[in-house]
Motif scaffolding. Structure first.
Motif, mmCIF file in Angstrom:
data_model
loop_
_atom_site.group_PDB
_atom_site.id
_atom_site.type_symbol
_atom_site.label_atom_id
_atom_site.label_comp_id
_atom_site.label_asym_id
_atom_site.label_seq_id
_atom_site.Cartn_x
_atom_site.Cartn_y
_atom_site.Cartn_z
ATOM 1 N N LEU A 1 -13.300 11.936 -1.379
ATOM 2 C CA LEU A 1 -12.177 12.768 -1.812
ATOM 3 C C LEU A 1 -11.004 12.726 -0.827
ATOM 4 O O LEU A 1 -9.846 12.851 -1.242
ATOM 5 N N GLU A 2 -11.271 12.517 0.464
ATOM 6 C CA GLU A 2 -10.165 12.464 1.438
ATOM 7 C C GLU A 2 -9.264 11.261 1.155
ATOM 8 O O GLU A 2 -8.028 11.371 1.191
ATOM 9 N N THR A 3 -9.894 10.126 0.869
ATOM 10 C CA THR A 3 -9.116 8.915 0.597
ATOM 11 C C THR A 3 -8.349 9.055 -0.714
ATOM 12 O O THR A 3 -7.201 8.610 -0.827
ATOM 13 N N ARG A 4 -8.946 9.679 -1.701
ATOM 14 C CA ARG A 4 -8.248 9.916 -2.972
ATOM 15 C C ARG A 4 -7.035 10.813 -2.750
ATOM 16 O O ARG A 4 -5.976 10.624 -3.351
ATOM 17 N N SER A 5 -7.206 11.786 -1.861
ATOM 18 C CA SER A 5 -6.101 12.692 -1.568
ATOM 19 C C SER A 5 -4.968 11.960 -0.858
ATOM 20 O O SER A 5 -3.786 12.189 -1.155
ATOM 21 N N VAL A 6 -5.314 11.073 0.050
ATOM 22 C CA VAL A 6 -4.297 10.253 0.727
ATOM 23 C C VAL A 6 -3.525 9.442 -0.308
ATOM 24 O O VAL A 6 -2.291 9.388 -0.303
ATOM 25 N N TYR A 7 -4.250 8.810 -1.204
ATOM 26 C CA TYR A 7 -3.607 7.981 -2.239
ATOM 27 C C TYR A 7 -2.673 8.825 -3.112
ATOM 28 O O TYR A 7 -1.556 8.431 -3.420
ATOM 29 N N HIS A 8 -3.164 9.977 -3.503
ATOM 30 C CA HIS A 8 -2.413 10.802 -4.445
ATOM 31 C C HIS A 8 -1.169 11.442 -3.842
ATOM 32 O O HIS A 8 -0.156 11.601 -4.512
ATOM 33 N N THR A 9 -1.277 11.861 -2.579
ATOM 34 C CA THR A 9 -0.243 12.770 -2.078
ATOM 35 C C THR A 9 0.486 12.302 -0.825
ATOM 36 O O THR A 9 1.440 12.964 -0.413
ATOM 37 N N GLN A 10 0.057 11.220 -0.228
ATOM 38 C CA GLN A 10 0.721 10.821 1.015
ATOM 39 C C GLN A 10 1.492 9.502 0.886
ATOM 40 O O GLN A 10 1.945 8.960 1.895
ATOM 41 N N PRO B 1 4.427 7.562 -1.986
ATOM 42 C CA PRO B 1 5.107 7.536 -3.287
ATOM 43 C C PRO B 1 4.375 6.558 -4.212
ATOM 44 O O PRO B 1 3.721 5.621 -3.739
ATOM 45 N N THR B 2 4.516 6.761 -5.490
ATOM 46 C CA THR B 2 3.701 5.985 -6.419
ATOM 47 C C THR B 2 3.943 4.483 -6.329
ATOM 48 O O THR B 2 3.004 3.701 -6.466
ATOM 49 N N GLN B 3 5.189 4.071 -6.076
ATOM 50 C CA GLN B 3 5.446 2.630 -6.043
ATOM 51 C C GLN B 3 4.851 1.969 -4.797
ATOM 52 O O GLN B 3 4.789 0.743 -4.727
ATOM 53 N N SER B 4 4.395 2.792 -3.850
ATOM 54 C CA SER B 4 3.842 2.251 -2.607
ATOM 55 C C SER B 4 2.362 2.548 -2.416
ATOM 56 O O SER B 4 1.718 1.993 -1.529
ATOM 57 N N ALA B 5 1.805 3.435 -3.228
ATOM 58 C CA ALA B 5 0.463 3.954 -2.963
ATOM 59 C C ALA B 5 -0.626 2.897 -3.016
ATOM 60 O O ALA B 5 -1.663 3.025 -2.353
ATOM 61 N N ASN B 6 -0.410 1.840 -3.775
ATOM 62 C CA ASN B 6 -1.489 0.862 -3.897
ATOM 63 C C ASN B 6 -1.666 -0.001 -2.662
ATOM 64 O O ASN B 6 -2.541 -0.864 -2.631
ATOM 65 N N ILE B 7 -0.878 0.253 -1.618
ATOM 66 C CA ILE B 7 -1.182 -0.364 -0.324
ATOM 67 C C ILE B 7 -2.544 0.140 0.160
ATOM 68 O O ILE B 7 -3.267 -0.575 0.869
ATOM 69 N N VAL B 8 -2.899 1.359 -0.223
ATOM 70 C CA VAL B 8 -4.157 1.954 0.267
ATOM 71 C C VAL B 8 -5.378 1.185 -0.272
ATOM 72 O O VAL B 8 -6.190 0.682 0.519
ATOM 73 N N PRO B 9 -5.509 1.035 -1.587
ATOM 74 C CA PRO B 9 -6.662 0.251 -2.060
ATOM 75 C C PRO B 9 -6.588 -1.219 -1.650
ATOM 76 O O PRO B 9 -7.619 -1.858 -1.434
ATOM 77 N N ARG B 10 -5.373 -1.748 -1.546
ATOM 78 C CA ARG B 10 -5.229 -3.149 -1.137
ATOM 79 C C ARG B 10 -5.852 -3.361 0.251
ATOM 80 O O ARG B 10 -6.585 -4.328 0.482
ATOM 81 N N LEU B 11 -5.561 -2.431 1.164
ATOM 82 C CA LEU B 11 -6.069 -2.591 2.526
ATOM 83 C C LEU B 11 -7.562 -2.280 2.615
ATOM 84 O O LEU B 11 -8.255 -2.834 3.467
ATOM 85 N N ILE B 12 -8.030 -1.413 1.753
ATOM 86 C CA ILE B 12 -9.489 -1.207 1.708
ATOM 87 C C ILE B 12 -10.157 -2.483 1.212
ATOM 88 O O ILE B 12 -11.129 -2.968 1.795
ATOM 89 N N TYR B 13 -9.603 -3.034 0.139
ATOM 90 C CA TYR B 13 -10.169 -4.276 -0.408
ATOM 91 C C TYR B 13 -10.162 -5.393 0.639
ATOM 92 O O TYR B 13 -11.112 -6.160 0.766
ATOM 93 N N GLU B 14 -9.094 -5.465 1.416
ATOM 94 C CA GLU B 14 -8.977 -6.548 2.400
ATOM 95 C C GLU B 14 -9.659 -6.228 3.732
ATOM 96 O O GLU B 14 -9.643 -7.064 4.641
ATOM 97 N N SER B 15 -10.248 -5.062 3.850
ATOM 98 C CA SER B 15 -10.937 -4.709 5.102
ATOM 99 C C SER B 15 -12.153 -5.611 5.307
ATOM 100 O O SER B 15 -12.735 -6.136 4.346
ATOM 101 N N ASP B 16 -12.530 -5.778 6.554
ATOM 102 C CA ASP B 16 -13.724 -6.576 6.849
ATOM 103 C C ASP B 16 -14.944 -6.007 6.138
ATOM 104 O O ASP B 16 -15.787 -6.754 5.631
#
Lengths: 448, 211
Positions: free
Chosen positions: A209-218, A220-235
């Motif tokens: 839920l913490e990560t979902r909250s970061v995505y939702h509220t920290q 802007p929508t046009q930039s938020a998908n950097i969060v899943p992108r970097l999770i996907y690209e994590s080691d």
């Protein structure tokens, strides 16, 4: 104008949470009609499958797509988690999504010899969903009892990324390899903006839920998908990621299956298809200035379908969320939705603070009464009474029913006429103005 | 604001004392004492996370309250200027809705903190925030607590909260990341936020209160 009768929608799943099936479906409202989505926009691709139809073409499409995937990332001794989401089962009764999940297991066994394969079910809101869904589709048997469900508050696992620490769900990633199984309906365009949408599950379905909250509220929508992108690209993820598969749809129904070892490549395919296949309906919905929404689908208020579009496509105002130049500000948030009639659903997801909400049955009324957030809430005893109340509190007879239907939109004649009248101009504007811009913004066509 | 119409109750003969429930309770309303889960009703927001955590044993169920309890703060109990100052410290507008489930606004959480709440659990009990899904409001609550000087620590014995997981934000994006991933328009978003051309509004269906 003369219109076709309302089409019979998919059946509604029974709730194990105490919510009663309605006595009357929205499609049974007097005078309700339907508009074929391919009559509105003839270039919408034909379906290979729709609710109630043979699922064999989906199986064939999944086998063909998976034939192009490199399975060598999975060794015979590996444990494998096939990760799916509750949301995929909300499309056309879930049969097509379930068939992909069955095909994946069969082909992993066949191609790799792996036997330690589990189906991980990401719950939308609670674990009961797994009990409602997995047996219905025979997935517990197909996975030989090796299924598990998880939610946003389950024990986390830290995932270190280039922007800091985030948290996934431990049990989802507790395997040597993972397979991400996606779906592509146009839900939540207002959040993901179709800018890396295929990766979003790494900040939602499989995240704490913490990560979902970061995505939702920290972000802007046009930039938020950097969060899943970097999770996907994590080691952490890259060591485990085998491949991804997605159910590919148009407003007419299932049009195929895509699979790829690279989620980024798969996302490009999905993004272009969604823009081309759904863009015109998105803009048509955006052009509405008033309507009554009837929710009569499955579990969710936000994600019930009408002509493949989701109800949330109407709730978030007449803005072009596909235009990445759009900065969402608080000054232009209005909605064409003048009232929401709830005939069936039990997952609300957010409060409808300003829009009048009318419940058609007591078991659902309690949901809203508990939160007490809606400024205008009306509890009724049946759909007929609820519709009368809706007409009373609004000045419109334009009604759209989100009942799970693909291929057609069940609506009132007044709204059907508006759809048909507006469609040609919307089509022309999308082809000449919007689609080229949307594609270019996402690097999907060469810059001119 | 949240109306609590039901809380949870434990069936002692079914409880095995496994602590699955108290490891997820956002308000620490259910704790395990002598291998038995015990509920502090006044702290329970009825979020049902413990019921789900106990699904295999079925020891926890809903218990309807005779009279619903309203979790809300008295907005008049703190001066507007202090509330606005605390919200600004957390990069929030007082009228901003931070919880789509309960409609809780930043100012309600700020008032709760100014009235003495020092932990996420105490904020939840006063305002109802985090009383449903927690997937939106958590970072805002932690930011407001931090702005008031209250740090939140995780407890390795449970997974109610991982406070170290809410650090990433548009304000802290490294330039190297912004340059590496231009498709996400990170520099543009950051600049737009600074200039006021863009505001982080999570719930565009909910019109903001007049300012």
């Amino acid at each position: 104008m003369r219109f076709a009768k309302a089409v019979t929608p998919p059946h509604q799943p029974e709730s194990k949470m105490g919510f009663n099936l309605p006595a009357m479906r929205g499609a049974e409202l007097p005078d309700l009609v339907s508009v074929d989505v391919q009559d509105l926009f003839p270039d919408i691709p034909d379906a290979i499958h729709n609710y109630g139809q043979d699922v064999a073409p989906v199986r064939k499409a999944a086998e063909d797509a998976l034939a192009n995937v490199d399975f060598s990332r999975i060794k015979a001794t590996d444990s494998v988690n096939v990760l799916c989401s509750e949301h995929g089962f909300g499309m056309m009764g879930g049969t097509a999504y379930a068939e992909i999940l069955k095909t994946i297991r069969d082909m992993v066994v066949e191609k790799t010899g792996a036997t330690k394969i589990k189906l991980g079910f990401a719950c939308g809101l609670n674990r009961v969903e797994a009990l409602e869904i997995l047996p219905e589709h025979g997935l517990d048997k197909h996975y030989e009892g090796q299924t598990f469900q998880f939610g946003p508050y389950d024990k986390g696992v830290p995932i270190d990324t280039e922007i800091g620490r985030l948290y996934g769900i431990g049990i989802a990633f507790k395997a040597n390899k993972i397979i991400h199984v996606h779906y592509d309906d146009p839900r939540e365009l207002h959040f993901h903006r179709l800018n890396g949408r295929a990766m979003k599950a790494f900040t939602m379905s499989y995240a704490r839920l913490e990560t979902r909250s970061v995505y939702h509220t920290q972000f802007p929508t046009q930039s938020a998908n950097i969060v899943p992108r970097l999770i996907y690209e994590s080691d952490f993820i890259q060591k485990k990621f085998a491949f991804s598969t997605t159910l590919s749809t148009s407003p007419a129904g299932v049009i195929g299956v895509e699979a790829n070892n690279s989620l980024i490549e798969l996302d490009k395919v999905l993004t272009e298809r969604t823009l081309r296949n759904y863009g015109k309906l998105v803009k048509l919905f955006e052009s509405l200035d008033e309507c009554i929404v009837v929710i009569d689908g499955h579990r969710w208020l936000n994600y019930s379908h009408a002509g493949g579009m989701t109800s949330c496509n109407l709730f978030f105002g007449p803005q072009d969320y596909l235009d990445l130049d759009l900065n969402v500000t608080r000054k232009n948030q209005t909605s064409a939705v003048k009232a929401i009639v709830i005939n069936y659903m039990w997952k609300q997801a957010f409060a409808m603070s300003e829009i009048p909400v009318i419940s058609a049955q007591p078991s659902i009324s309690r949901l809203f009464q508990r939160r007490g957030v809606e400024k205008q809430f009306y509890a009724c005893e049946g759909l007929t009474e609820a519709m009368e109340k809706a007409y009373e509190v609004t000045d419109t007879r334009k009604v759209i029913v989100f009942d799970g239907t693909y291929g057609a939109i069940n609506c009132s004649p007044e709204l059907a006429e508006e759809f048909i009248t507006k469609a040609p101009q919307v089509s022309e504007e999308v082809e000449q103005v919007h689609l080229p811009k949307w594609l270019k913004q996402r690097g999907l066509v060469p810059a001119h | 604001m949240l109306i609590v119409a039901s809380v949870v109750a434990v069936e002692a003969d079914k409880c095995i004392g496994c602590k699955a429930c108290d490891r997820v309770c956002p308000t620490e309303a259910i704790i395990t004492v002598n291998k038995l889960a015990v509920v502090e009703e006044s702290a329970c927001t009825g979020c049902n996370k413990c019921i789900e955590a106990c699904m295999d044993h079925g020891a926890i169920s809903r218990k309807r309250l005779e009279k619903p309890v309203w979790l809300r703060v008295d907005l008049e109990s703190q001066p507007e200027e202090k509330v606005a100052e605390l919200c600004a410290g957390a990069r929030l507008h007082p009228a901003q809705s931070i919880c789509p489930c309960t409609g809780t606004r930043a100012r309600e959480v700020a008032v709760a903190i100014l009235n003495g709440a020092t932990t996420p659990a105490e904020v939840s009990i006063q305002t109802g925030v985090r009383g449903v899904c927690s997937m939106w409001c958590t970072s805002a609550v932690l930011r407001l607590l931090s702005a008031a000087g209250h740090s939140t620590e995780s407890n390795p014995k449970n997974w109610r909260l991982y406070p170290d997981g809410v650090g990433p934000s548009i304000w802290s994006i490294p330039d190297s990341v912004a340059d590496k991933y231009p498709e996400y328009r990170l520099r543009e978003s950051r600049d737009a936020l600074k200039s006021g051309d863009l505001e982080l509004v999570g719930f565009p269906n909910i019109r903001q209160e007049s300012e």
